[in-house]
Scaffold this motif. Structure first.
Motif, mmCIF file in Angstrom:
data_model
loop_
_atom_site.group_PDB
_atom_site.id
_atom_site.type_symbol
_atom_site.label_atom_id
_atom_site.label_comp_id
_atom_site.label_asym_id
_atom_site.label_seq_id
_atom_site.Cartn_x
_atom_site.Cartn_y
_atom_site.Cartn_z
ATOM 1 N N ILE A 30 0.866 -1.181 0.000
ATOM 2 C CA ILE A 30 0.000 0.000 0.000
ATOM 3 C C ILE A 30 0.899 1.226 0.000
ATOM 4 O O ILE A 30 2.000 1.190 0.540
ATOM 5 C CB ILE A 30 -0.882 -0.004 1.274
ATOM 6 C CG1 ILE A 30 -1.686 -1.293 1.381
ATOM 7 C CG2 ILE A 30 -1.794 1.191 1.332
ATOM 8 C CD1 ILE A 30 -2.780 -1.443 0.384
ATOM 9 N N THR A 32 2.350 4.642 1.332
ATOM 10 C CA THR A 32 2.572 4.992 2.726
ATOM 11 C C THR A 32 1.485 5.903 3.296
ATOM 12 O O THR A 32 0.988 5.677 4.393
ATOM 13 C CB THR A 32 3.934 5.708 2.851
ATOM 14 O OG1 THR A 32 4.889 4.935 2.150
ATOM 15 C CG2 THR A 32 4.350 5.848 4.291
ATOM 16 N N ILE A 35 -2.215 4.369 4.490
ATOM 17 C CA ILE A 35 -2.364 3.209 5.373
ATOM 18 C C ILE A 35 -3.542 3.334 6.336
ATOM 19 O O ILE A 35 -4.296 2.382 6.537
ATOM 20 C CB ILE A 35 -1.033 2.887 6.126
ATOM 21 C CG1 ILE A 35 -1.183 1.645 6.996
ATOM 22 C CG2 ILE A 35 -0.537 4.042 6.949
ATOM 23 C CD1 ILE A 35 -1.473 0.379 6.250
ATOM 24 N N TYR A 69 1.573 -5.237 8.559
ATOM 25 C CA TYR A 69 0.335 -5.185 9.349
ATOM 26 C C TYR A 69 -0.414 -6.483 9.095
ATOM 27 O O TYR A 69 -0.739 -6.778 7.954
ATOM 28 C CB TYR A 69 -0.555 -4.018 8.928
ATOM 29 C CG TYR A 69 0.082 -2.652 9.050
ATOM 30 C CD1 TYR A 69 0.969 -2.196 8.092
ATOM 31 C CD2 TYR A 69 -0.220 -1.827 10.123
ATOM 32 C CE1 TYR A 69 1.545 -0.950 8.196
ATOM 33 C CE2 TYR A 69 0.350 -0.570 10.241
ATOM 34 C CZ TYR A 69 1.236 -0.136 9.277
ATOM 35 O OH TYR A 69 1.812 1.092 9.377
ATOM 36 N N LEU A 82 -0.957 -6.372 5.126
ATOM 37 C CA LEU A 82 -0.677 -5.138 4.396
ATOM 38 C C LEU A 82 0.775 -4.779 4.633
ATOM 39 O O LEU A 82 1.288 -4.943 5.737
ATOM 40 C CB LEU A 82 -1.570 -3.999 4.885
ATOM 41 C CG LEU A 82 -3.064 -4.109 4.652
ATOM 42 C CD1 LEU A 82 -3.732 -2.823 5.082
ATOM 43 C CD2 LEU A 82 -3.385 -4.393 3.201
ATOM 44 N N ILE A 84 4.134 -1.973 3.792
ATOM 45 C CA ILE A 84 4.558 -0.651 3.338
ATOM 46 C C ILE A 84 6.065 -0.669 3.207
ATOM 47 O O ILE A 84 6.761 -1.149 4.099
ATOM 48 C CB ILE A 84 4.107 0.418 4.349
ATOM 49 C CG1 ILE A 84 2.622 0.663 4.183
ATOM 50 C CG2 ILE A 84 4.875 1.698 4.159
ATOM 51 C CD1 ILE A 84 2.086 1.659 5.114
#
Lengths: 152, 374
Positions: A30, A32, A35, A69, A82, A84
């Motif tokens: 994703i 940044t 999020i 995450y 997820l 980043i």
């Protein structure tokens, strides 16, 4: 839901930069800045109401730190990750502690262990470490106590 | 570690600061709680953790896969078997090792015995927290028997190091099943005894009912798991919701509370011991013959990849997140420990109650500090 369906659902509302499947679990990269919005979407729309943990993995070879995450849905027993990608020198990411309260402590831990700044966090004090130890879980961390003893 | 949890100008003339811990007996380890008090009423609370941070995650990065299992025992010394399980399951999943049926049943039996051990110790310690010194003698009578059984199997009384990657080091002891049967025959009655002694005691009910109420949504939002979450009325148990191993073959109930107060959390643990006994009975009856360990390569080198495995330990969801880069050592390991999230909710449920209640509420969370600090 299988990982393809979950990916399609996220893609309807939010941009997914890159995605892969790892042992049946969706890993979606994703942007940044997005999020917090995606985390709220996961929680409210897709019913992934549990945030298992937040952590980071250091990849010095790619000059990247990846924040991870991990979400779990009690209804469907699905997991989603997820991710980043951050620059190692300038690791900063918005907090999601407004969406998930459990993120508060997990972000504090990731912050001191990896030197990541979670901007907007209400209380980014040290949680576990004493003063003087900076980002020990980065791969290039050096400490005299960690040198192996000479072989007898 | 925190130096000034409360800003001095925000403390009114009526309030004062009290340190509970790091050496307070009711914190069960080295945990410091900074309390802001107005008379006897708690108006602010700040948990300070990290006194025994031992950097297990960093150590694991420098150890071979098979050398890490004993470290997971020491995270939670009361429920070591379940912690072994999450770790070895992660390696097995990465390597695609299929366990023999017998090993799966043996794992379930040890894990449930371990849950009973852990809950019995919690029961004794909670009694002492609130001033009842007798329960520990009753609970330890049965706990010794359970420990003897697990010791016979693994050689350890506290940090068992029971599991190996792929199964077990040795088969069950010859008299294990007969001892288990003897134990289970009387255990049901003993739980009733515990309840009559402490849980249904008038003084204890007065101290715990309506105290430290945790509602469902707050609990889930804080990532609370295990008996604490179930006490709030959520029927969530990983053994049922995301069954691992052979748990889907057993008939058992997910115990829940109604009000989410301290007493409900106590009751859930007592009921859970009954369910564990039920699972043990079924597992002993269904235990198949055969191998107790899978064929595991001599050098453990999982394929590159990531995995997150979780088990329902005595305190809640314990998970291991592992990144492998195809070498003999893990690239990164993260332990997701239940007490970490369970402690973070303490502030939410304690503010407004009396200082003596803090001890009861904290006892009902069943914290183990080494797994918070890791």
């Amino acid at each position: 839901m299988n990982f393809q369906e979950i990916l399609e659902k996220i893609k309807t509302k939010h941009e997914v930069l890159e995605s892969k499947e790892d042992l049946g679990v969706l890993n979606a990269y994703i942007a940044t800045a997005k999020i917090a919005a995606v985390a709220a979407f996961m929680k409210d729309e897709l019913k992934f109401e549990q945030l298992n943990f937040i952590t980071a993995v250091d990849f010095p070879a790619n000059n990247a730190i990846e924040v991870v995450y991990h979400f779990f849905s009690y209804e469907t027993a699905d997991s989603v990750v997820l991710r980043i990608k951050l620059d190692r020198a300038k690791a900063e990411v918005p907090t999601i502690s407004g969406v998930f309260k459990t993120a508060d402590w997990h972000e504090r831990e990731a912050s001191e262990m990896f030197g990541i700044k979670f901007s907007g966090h209400p209380d980014l004090n040290r949680l576990l470490l004493p003063d003087g130890i900076e980002s020990p879980l980065r791969k290039d961390y050096k400490n005299p106590d960690m040198t192996p003893l000479p072989k007898a | 570690m925190i130096k000034a949890p409360f800003e001095m100008e925000k403390i009114s003339d009526e309030e004062y600061i009290l340190n509970m811990g790091p050496q307070h007996p009711s914190t069960h380890g080295v945990l410091r709680i900074v309390l802001k008090l107005d008379g006897e009423v708690v108006t602010g609370l700040y948990p300070d953790v990290g006194y025994i941070h031992s950097s297990v995650e960093k150590m694991c990065e420098n150890k071979k896969f098979e050398m890490i299992t004993p470290y997971t025992d020491r995270l939670d010394y009361l429920s070591a078997v379940n912690y072994n399980w999450a770790y070895v399951a992660a390696v097995e999943k990465l390597m695609g090792i299929q366990l023999p049926e017998r090993a799966e049943y043996m794992r379930v039996m040890l894990a449930e015995l371990n849950r009973i051990m852990s809950h019995l110790l919690w029961y004794s310690a909670f009694g002492m927290d609130v001033g009842a010194l007798t329960p520990i003698f009753y609970a330890f009578r049965e706990r010794e028997e359970v420990i003897d059984m697990v010791e016979g199997m693994t050689g350890g009384r506290l940090t068992h190091h029971a599991f190996r990657i792929g199964g077990f080091k040795n088969d069950l002891q010859k008299d294990f099943l007969s001892r288990l049967e003897k134990f289970l025959a009387k255990f049901e009655d003993r739980i009733c005894e515990y309840e009559a002694l402490l849980i249904n005691n008038v003084i204890l009910t007065a101290r715990t009912k309506g105290v430290g109420i945790l509602d469902k949504d707050t609990a889930i939002n804080y990532g609370v798991t295990g008996p604490v979450l179930r006490g709030s009325g959520c029927a969530i148990d990983l053994r049922k919701n995301a069954p691992y191993s052979v748990y889907s073959k057993f008939d058992f109930r997910v115990c829940t509370g109604k009000n989410g107060d301290t007493w409900d959390r106590l009751k859930v643990r007592m009921d859970e011991m009954r369910e564990s006994a039920k699972i043990l009975k079924q597992a002993a009856a269904m235990l198949p013959a055969g191998e107790f360990c899978a064929k595991v390569p001599r050098v453990i080198k999982p394929a590159p990849g990531e995995v997150y495995t979780k088990v329902e330990s005595a305190r809640g969801e314990f998970g291991v997140y592992m990144v492998s880069d195809g070498t003999e050592k893990p690239y990164r390991i993260k332990f997701r420990s239940p007490s970490f999230s369970n402690l973070s909710v303490l502030k939410e449920i304690t503010i407004g109650s009396k200082i003596a209640d803090v001890v009861a509420i904290m006892g009902s969370l069943d914290l183990v500090i080494p797994e918070i600090d890791r």
